[in-house]
Design a protein around this motif. Sequence first.
Motif, PDB file in Angstrom:
ATOM      1  N   ASP A  54       0.886  -1.241   0.111  1.00 60.93           N
ATOM      2  CA  ASP A  54      -0.015  -0.016  -0.067  1.00 60.93           C
ATOM      3  C   ASP A  54       0.726   1.325   0.030  1.00 60.93           C
ATOM      4  O   ASP A  54       0.498   2.121  -0.712  1.00 60.93           O
ATOM      5  N   PHE A  57       2.386   1.820  -3.450  1.00 65.30           N
ATOM      6  CA  PHE A  57       1.255   2.183  -4.351  1.00 65.30           C
ATOM      7  C   PHE A  57       1.045   3.737  -4.065  1.00 65.30           C
ATOM      8  O   PHE A  57       0.929   4.398  -5.372  1.00 65.30           O
ATOM      9  N   VAL A  58       1.048   4.292  -2.879  1.00 68.32           N
ATOM     10  CA  VAL A  58       1.044   5.596  -2.798  1.00 68.32           C
ATOM     11  C   VAL A  58       2.221   6.443  -3.128  1.00 68.32           C
ATOM     12  O   VAL A  58       1.885   7.383  -3.699  1.00 68.32           O
ATOM     13  N   ARG A  59       3.442   5.972  -3.138  1.00 66.95           N
ATOM     14  CA  ARG A  59       4.498   6.344  -3.560  1.00 66.95           C
ATOM     15  C   ARG A  59       4.551   6.560  -4.886  1.00 66.95           C
ATOM     16  O   ARG A  59       4.900   7.347  -5.668  1.00 66.95           O
ATOM     17  N   ALA A  60       3.934   5.504  -5.477  1.00 66.73           N
ATOM     18  CA  ALA A  60       4.010   5.446  -7.015  1.00 66.73           C
ATOM     19  C   ALA A  60       2.970   6.430  -7.551  1.00 66.73           C
ATOM     20  O   ALA A  60       3.172   7.017  -8.614  1.00 66.73           O
ATOM     21  N   GLU A  61       1.629   6.560  -6.919  1.00 67.87           N
ATOM     22  CA  GLU A  61       0.796   7.757  -7.223  1.00 67.87           C
ATOM     23  C   GLU A  61       1.264   9.223  -7.208  1.00 67.87           C
ATOM     24  O   GLU A  61       1.332   9.672  -8.177  1.00 67.87           O
ATOM     25  N   LYS A  62       2.129   9.135  -6.325  1.00 67.51           N
ATOM     26  CA  LYS A  62       2.737  10.392  -5.901  1.00 67.51           C
ATOM     27  C   LYS A  62       4.089  10.711  -6.951  1.00 67.51           C
ATOM     28  O   LYS A  62       4.068  11.974  -7.565  1.00 67.51           O
ATOM     29  N   SER A  64       3.929   9.500 -10.106  1.00 64.68           N
ATOM     30  CA  SER A  64       3.071   9.472 -11.299  1.00 64.68           C
ATOM     31  C   SER A  64       2.850  10.878 -11.359  1.00 64.68           C
ATOM     32  O   SER A  64       2.788  11.574 -12.455  1.00 64.68           O
ATOM     33  N   GLU A  65       2.125  11.653 -10.198  1.00 59.18           N
ATOM     34  CA  GLU A  65       1.567  13.011 -10.270  1.00 59.18           C
ATOM     35  C   GLU A  65       2.993  13.907 -10.675  1.00 59.18           C
ATOM     36  O   GLU A  65       2.854  15.012 -11.496  1.00 59.18           O
TER      37      GLU A  65
END
Length: 112
Positions: A54, A57-62, A64-65
């Motif tokens: 999890d 995943f949060v780091r990957a979203e950041k 990606s942004e």
Amino acid sequence: EELKGDALGRLERLEAQLNNLPPDGVGAQVVGNEAAHRLAAAERAAAAALAARDEAFVRAEKLSEQLAVATAGRASLAQDLERSNGELESLRHEATHLASQLAAREADVSRL
């Protein structure tokens, strides 16, 4: 004869192991406790793995942004560069034209 001896030896070892077992129920309880500890450890490891997943995943979203912002910035800079190159080419053309006009005027003046 040799197989018979091996089989008898194995049988004797098994009987010795049976004689060394704790009374009924105690062995099963020990095995059950060990299995419960292993299960609890496996559940903790699974929970830790899920938490790590999890977090990743949060780091990957950041990331990606951040990548999207950087890509937009790069596109904007590319447009600015293209516009500046166009302006530079226009100014070079104008400078060449003005230099040509100046040379013509100087030629006119030198004739006078």
